[in-house]
Scaffold this motif. Sequence first.
Motif, short mmCIF file in Angstrom:
data_model
loop_
_atom_site.label_atom_id
_atom_site.label_comp_id
_atom_site.label_asym_id
_atom_site.label_seq_id
_atom_site.Cartn_x
_atom_site.Cartn_y
_atom_site.Cartn_z
N GLN A 237 1.26 -5.82 3.14
CA GLN A 237 0.16 -6.46 3.86
C GLN A 237 -0.01 -7.90 3.43
O GLN A 237 0.23 -8.26 2.28
N ASN B 73 -3.13 -10.70 3.97
CA ASN B 73 -4.51 -10.86 4.44
C ASN B 73 -5.03 -9.55 5.06
O ASN B 73 -5.64 -9.56 6.13
N ASN B 74 -4.69 -8.44 4.41
CA ASN B 74 -5.16 -7.10 4.82
C ASN B 74 -4.59 -6.60 6.14
O ASN B 74 -5.11 -5.64 6.70
N ASP B 75 -3.57 -7.24 6.67
CA ASP B 75 -2.90 -6.72 7.86
C ASP B 75 -1.42 -6.55 7.56
O ASP B 75 -0.82 -7.38 6.88
N PRO B 76 -0.82 -5.46 8.08
CA PRO B 76 0.55 -5.16 7.69
C PRO B 76 1.59 -5.96 8.49
O PRO B 76 1.31 -6.44 9.58
N ASN C 145 5.46 -1.78 7.03
CA ASN C 145 4.12 -1.29 7.36
C ASN C 145 3.22 -1.24 6.13
O ASN C 145 2.00 -1.37 6.24
N SER C 146 3.85 -1.01 4.98
CA SER C 146 3.06 -0.90 3.74
C SER C 146 2.82 -2.27 3.10
O SER C 146 2.06 -2.37 2.15
N PHE D 166 -4.27 -18.97 9.37
CA PHE D 166 -3.47 -17.81 9.76
C PHE D 166 -4.15 -16.97 10.85
O PHE D 166 -3.56 -16.04 11.36
N ASP D 167 -5.40 -17.33 11.18
CA ASP D 167 -6.06 -16.65 12.30
C ASP D 167 -5.77 -17.38 13.61
O ASP D 167 -6.21 -16.94 14.67
N GLY D 168 -5.04 -18.48 13.52
CA GLY D 168 -4.80 -19.25 14.74
C GLY D 168 -3.32 -19.35 15.10
O GLY D 168 -2.87 -20.34 15.66
N LEU D 169 -2.55 -18.32 14.75
CA LEU D 169 -1.11 -18.37 15.09
C LEU D 169 -0.92 -17.91 16.52
O LEU D 169 -1.59 -17.01 16.99
N LEU E 203 0.81 -1.22 0.00
CA LEU E 203 0.00 0.00 0.00
C LEU E 203 0.85 1.28 0.00
O LEU E 203 0.31 2.38 0.06
N TRP F 216 3.76 -10.03 12.17
CA TRP F 216 2.48 -9.81 11.48
C TRP F 216 1.39 -10.10 12.53
O TRP F 216 1.42 -11.16 13.16
N ARG F 217 0.50 -9.17 12.73
CA ARG F 217 -0.49 -9.23 13.82
C ARG F 217 0.22 -9.51 15.14
O ARG F 217 -0.24 -10.30 15.96
#
Lengths: 356, 317
Positions: free
Chosen positions: B55, B57-60, B52-53, B289-292, B14, B129-130
Amino acid sequence: MYFSKAIYYDGLTSTPHPVELKYDENKNDISFVTADKIDHSWLLFSCIVEIKPHLLRISSKDNTGQQIKVEDLQFIYHFNRLFQEGKVSWYTRLLRMNFLKWILFISGFMVLIISLYMLFLPVLSDALCSVIPKDVDNEIGEKSLNSFLSDYEIDSNKTVVLNQYLREIKTPKNNKFKIIVVKSKEINAFALPNGSIVIFSEMLNKIKHSSQLNALLGHEISHVTHRHSMRSLCKNMFTYLWISLLFSDVSTVQTILAENAYTLQSLSFSREFEKEADFGSIDLLRQNGLPVEGIIELMQIISVEQKSSIPQFLSTHPMGNKRIEYNKKEIGKLKPYMIQEKKVEKLNEIWGEIQK
Amino acid sequence: MDSNSSIKIRFSFLGTGGELFKILLLNWILTVLTLGIYYPWAKEKYLKYLYNSSQFNNDPFRFHGTGKEMFIGMIKALVLVILFYGIFYLLLINGQIIALLVFFYAGLFFIVPLAIHGSYRYRLSRSSWRNIRFRYSGNKTILMLNFLKWVILTIVTLGIYTSWFKCNLRKYLYDNIYFGNVRFRYVGNGEDLFVINFKGIVFSFLTFGIYSFWWKKDQFNFYVNNIRIEQDGKISKLQSNLDAGEVFELIVINYLMMVFTFGIAYPWVVSRSLKKLYSLMYVVGEVDFDGLAQNTENYNDALGDDVADFLDIDFFI
């Protein structure tokens, strides 16, 4: 008070937790309740806030890695309008400058760089040059001469007679001078830091009078006594260092640009040195009791040859007319002095030999 | 296989050339004004912007390294480099040519893998990441011994082993990358890369270089498509479908932009290249990837990263 759906990341897992976010513009804080019924309230002064047109991200500064993500455009609009930012770093403040301030900032920087370059570079390079022993000049001169002569044929007869000529001229004591004549169609002459003066045969052909030869020798001798080669090397080295500092870690194209700037700059130094050598020649001829007018005649010869004309800003030697002008001015400043007729006669005599 | 296996999780960039230009310009000015001392902080700002730019899965991604860490690393690297060149010139002045060659190559074989190892260890421990941190768990002695073995094999085979060297190195590095409770794997093998390179050399020669765009495409896709991500027996693949036309467009337009702007377009070149390459890459497979879960190791020595900087080795992933 503004509300929005948001995603909360707890910093321990990558799991997105949907939450209802509340923004209180009076308290300047955000609050939300997670599924485990824990209340969270973050003061925005102690958060990192990133606002993009379609996205708002708020991260806690406490190293827990907690984050809130909002994609509600209306909420982002109001938040952006109302929230009070915490302490902004000086770097961020510089980045946020408006166009006019950027222009001023860059101009100020350029002025500073150019002034530092103009003021300190000559001082630094001359300081470096003054601590380099004279032996280094001799060594460099000797090596350059040997490598140069491997491509040219020496005119031994003229070399012998010209050195005889040179002995008649009183030269500065701390240098040993010698002349080498090489056969070449090029009109050129140069001096090396060890005191070797190389004259091309075609240059000798162009000289019509001993006073012109005196001027040429005086000029080359001055290059050596003023250590122009060594000073040029030191200046080039500092210029190179300066430019590599300016252009380090950027693209190759900029480096090429930097290399060109370096060449042009070194040319400008050379013109300065040429002028110093011209004035040195006038001084040497005066000390020897020889007429100085030969300098103007020599300049005229060079000027005619230069008519094929390279623009002045690209030429290492100052252009003819300008050069003649400042030399005439310098000669005009001379106090009257006695011409040593005997010396002139002797030189004329040897000059006759050379012409044969 | 569950239903997630066909979902493509995408990358995106981004950042904009304009923002990057401001950062690079400010960094340049500050680095010059401080005679280079600001460089590690400038690098921090640059990396933070790039991460930071970028991304997934829509998270940087985030870079947590600091200028101070990299400054200490730079000083250590500088001492190492001065020592290396000092000994090098001492041997050169004394005319000990054989000792000099032995020292130079031994030093290089030692420093290059050390720099790669240090760079991976530092850079990944500072990437997240996250807020899930990456981690590199490679062993520098093993890497150095392997590196030496691969270099010798490359020399003995007159360069033919290069394809295997590249794959082996990537395999060692990737197999030691962890990301929360997920680990990376590299499954590319030397034979396949050799075929790509052999075809590349022969056809580029026969087509006066035109095939080189296909060659570059094959290489890039080969490196990316052989990366696997594993989580408790579940596997996801990294995929790229770069084509030769896109390689041509990237190389030619970037080149023209650089030449006609005397390099000023560099930030725009970086941002458009990353935008293009990220847009072509995605992850597909079973990994959730939501369960890391977080990994807590902390490693703050930036020496390897700075030695790599001195050697002009770009961090590659």
